[in-house]
Design a protein around this motif. Structure first.
Motif, PDB file in Angstrom:
ATOM      1  N   THR A  19      -5.150  -2.798   8.280  1.00 41.98           N
ATOM      2  CA  THR A  19      -3.842  -2.826   7.643  1.00 41.98           C
ATOM      3  C   THR A  19      -3.150  -1.510   7.957  1.00 41.98           C
ATOM      4  O   THR A  19      -3.759  -0.444   7.890  1.00 41.98           O
ATOM      5  CB  THR A  19      -4.016  -2.987   6.126  1.00 41.98           C
ATOM      6  OG1 THR A  19      -4.705  -4.204   5.873  1.00 41.98           O
ATOM      7  CG2 THR A  19      -2.679  -3.008   5.423  1.00 41.98           C
ATOM      8  N   VAL A  24       2.496  -0.389   4.579  1.00 42.80           N
ATOM      9  CA  VAL A  24       2.286  -0.891   3.217  1.00 42.80           C
ATOM     10  C   VAL A  24       2.886   0.079   2.203  1.00 42.80           C
ATOM     11  O   VAL A  24       3.622  -0.329   1.290  1.00 42.80           O
ATOM     12  CB  VAL A  24       0.785  -1.111   2.929  1.00 42.80           C
ATOM     13  CG1 VAL A  24       0.553  -1.435   1.457  1.00 42.80           C
ATOM     14  CG2 VAL A  24       0.239  -2.224   3.813  1.00 42.80           C
ATOM     15  N   LEU A  73       2.340  -8.137   3.702  1.00 41.13           N
ATOM     16  CA  LEU A  73       2.431  -8.333   2.252  1.00 41.13           C
ATOM     17  C   LEU A  73       3.058  -9.674   1.877  1.00 41.13           C
ATOM     18  O   LEU A  73       2.870 -10.149   0.762  1.00 41.13           O
ATOM     19  CB  LEU A  73       3.215  -7.189   1.605  1.00 41.13           C
ATOM     20  CG  LEU A  73       2.573  -5.807   1.739  1.00 41.13           C
ATOM     21  CD1 LEU A  73       3.529  -4.723   1.231  1.00 41.13           C
ATOM     22  CD2 LEU A  73       1.239  -5.743   1.022  1.00 41.13           C
ATOM     23  N   THR A  92       4.301 -14.016  -1.371  1.00 39.40           N
ATOM     24  CA  THR A  92       3.372 -12.894  -1.424  1.00 39.40           C
ATOM     25  C   THR A  92       1.994 -13.392  -0.998  1.00 39.40           C
ATOM     26  O   THR A  92       1.551 -14.446  -1.435  1.00 39.40           O
ATOM     27  CB  THR A  92       3.306 -12.326  -2.860  1.00 39.40           C
ATOM     28  OG1 THR A  92       4.613 -11.878  -3.220  1.00 39.40           O
ATOM     29  CG2 THR A  92       2.337 -11.172  -2.959  1.00 39.40           C
ATOM     30  N   PHE A  94      -1.082 -11.485  -0.976  1.00 39.84           N
ATOM     31  CA  PHE A  94      -2.192 -10.616  -1.357  1.00 39.84           C
ATOM     32  C   PHE A  94      -2.345 -10.660  -2.868  1.00 39.84           C
ATOM     33  O   PHE A  94      -1.430 -11.026  -3.590  1.00 39.84           O
ATOM     34  CB  PHE A  94      -1.968  -9.182  -0.877  1.00 39.84           C
ATOM     35  CG  PHE A  94      -0.845  -8.479  -1.593  1.00 39.84           C
ATOM     36  CD1 PHE A  94      -1.097  -7.694  -2.706  1.00 39.84           C
ATOM     37  CD2 PHE A  94       0.463  -8.622  -1.166  1.00 39.84           C
ATOM     38  CE1 PHE A  94      -0.056  -7.066  -3.382  1.00 39.84           C
ATOM     39  CE2 PHE A  94       1.505  -7.989  -1.832  1.00 39.84           C
ATOM     40  CZ  PHE A  94       1.239  -7.214  -2.944  1.00 39.84           C
ATOM     41  N   ASP A  96      -4.350  -7.874  -4.487  1.00 35.20           N
ATOM     42  CA  ASP A  96      -4.417  -6.470  -4.878  1.00 35.20           C
ATOM     43  C   ASP A  96      -4.254  -5.573  -3.664  1.00 35.20           C
ATOM     44  O   ASP A  96      -4.598  -5.961  -2.544  1.00 35.20           O
ATOM     45  CB  ASP A  96      -5.776  -6.141  -5.514  1.00 35.20           C
ATOM     46  CG  ASP A  96      -6.010  -6.883  -6.813  1.00 35.20           C
ATOM     47  OD1 ASP A  96      -5.178  -6.732  -7.720  1.00 35.20           O
ATOM     48  OD2 ASP A  96      -7.010  -7.613  -6.900  1.00 35.20           O
ATOM     49  N   VAL A  97      -3.767  -4.357  -3.913  1.00 30.40           N
ATOM     50  CA  VAL A  97      -3.694  -3.318  -2.895  1.00 30.40           C
ATOM     51  C   VAL A  97      -4.506  -2.142  -3.422  1.00 30.40           C
ATOM     52  O   VAL A  97      -4.262  -1.669  -4.534  1.00 30.40           O
ATOM     53  CB  VAL A  97      -2.240  -2.854  -2.634  1.00 30.40           C
ATOM     54  CG1 VAL A  97      -2.209  -1.709  -1.633  1.00 30.40           C
ATOM     55  CG2 VAL A  97      -1.384  -4.008  -2.154  1.00 30.40           C
ATOM     56  N   GLU A 110      -6.417  -1.192   1.567  1.00 30.62           N
ATOM     57  CA  GLU A 110      -7.130  -2.454   1.668  1.00 30.62           C
ATOM     58  C   GLU A 110      -6.383  -3.494   0.846  1.00 30.62           C
ATOM     59  O   GLU A 110      -6.067  -3.268  -0.319  1.00 30.62           O
ATOM     60  CB  GLU A 110      -8.553  -2.318   1.135  1.00 30.62           C
ATOM     61  CG  GLU A 110      -9.349  -3.587   1.198  1.00 30.62           C
ATOM     62  CD  GLU A 110     -10.743  -3.429   0.616  1.00 30.62           C
ATOM     63  OE1 GLU A 110     -11.358  -4.478   0.335  1.00 30.62           O
ATOM     64  OE2 GLU A 110     -11.208  -2.298   0.432  1.00 30.62           O
ATOM     65  N   LEU A 111      -6.073  -4.623   1.480  1.00 32.47           N
ATOM     66  CA  LEU A 111      -5.407  -5.729   0.801  1.00 32.47           C
ATOM     67  C   LEU A 111      -6.438  -6.792   0.458  1.00 32.47           C
ATOM     68  O   LEU A 111      -7.179  -7.231   1.327  1.00 32.47           O
ATOM     69  CB  LEU A 111      -4.325  -6.349   1.690  1.00 32.47           C
ATOM     70  CG  LEU A 111      -3.176  -5.442   2.102  1.00 32.47           C
ATOM     71  CD1 LEU A 111      -2.272  -6.174   3.077  1.00 32.47           C
ATOM     72  CD2 LEU A 111      -2.401  -4.984   0.900  1.00 32.47           C
ATOM     73  N   LYS A 113      -7.007 -10.440  -0.202  1.00 37.81           N
ATOM     74  CA  LYS A 113      -6.299 -11.692   0.061  1.00 37.81           C
ATOM     75  C   LYS A 113      -6.764 -12.768  -0.899  1.00 37.81           C
ATOM     76  O   LYS A 113      -7.928 -12.805  -1.282  1.00 37.81           O
ATOM     77  CB  LYS A 113      -6.556 -12.159   1.501  1.00 37.81           C
ATOM     78  CG  LYS A 113      -6.064 -11.188   2.549  1.00 37.81           C
ATOM     79  CD  LYS A 113      -4.574 -11.123   2.565  1.00 37.81           C
ATOM     80  CE  LYS A 113      -4.101 -10.249   3.717  1.00 37.81           C
ATOM     81  NZ  LYS A 113      -2.679 -10.301   3.871  1.00 37.81           N
TER      82      LYS A 113
END
Length: 127
Positions: A19, A24, A73, A92, A94, A96-97, A110-111, A113
């Motif tokens: 990523t 981001v 994202l 959207t 994802f 969480d980021v 880190e995304l 998914k």
């Protein structure tokens, strides 16, 4: 190797090795991008719908969804209308980021998914 913009624009599934942390973080610090992420969290919306819902100009909505797509994202989907006029909608993509600062000051993002479900990538709308 990251996906090219052409692949993302066509809505083809692509694999990204990493990523882009800067993309981001830049998207997340933008007020309009955060509003779009909130609006598209539970439903897919077109740029016109995003413009109205987020109270931003159409040109801004298009620029911001492109920025969000480049940052991985949001994803693009096709809304198939029974009238034959199809529209691109955004959702959207994802849960969480997670942002980490490693030794030496490097930033990693880190995304998380969502798990694949039975939802169709194509929505059908009435006239």
């Amino acid at each position: 190797m990251p996906a090219s913009n052409a692949d993302v624009a066509r809505g083809w599934p692509t694999e990204r090795e990493e990523t882009d942390a800067q993309a981001v973080l830049t998207a997340l610090e933008d007020d309009a991008c955060r509003a779009i992420l909130e609006a598209t969290d539970h439903e897919s919306l077109t740029a016109t719908e995003l413009s109205e819902r987020c109270e931003i100009p159409m040109s801004t909505a298009y620029r911001k969804v492109e920025m969000l797509a480049d940052a991985d994202l949001v994803e693009e989907r096709v809304r198939i209308n029974t009238s034959g006029k199809h529209a691109t909608e955004y959702h959207t993509c994802f849960d969480d980021v997670v942002v980490s600062v490693a030794d030496g000051g490097s930033v990693e993002v880190e995304l998380t998914k969502p798990t694949p479900d039975s939802e169709s990538p194509h929505a059908v709308a009435g006239d």
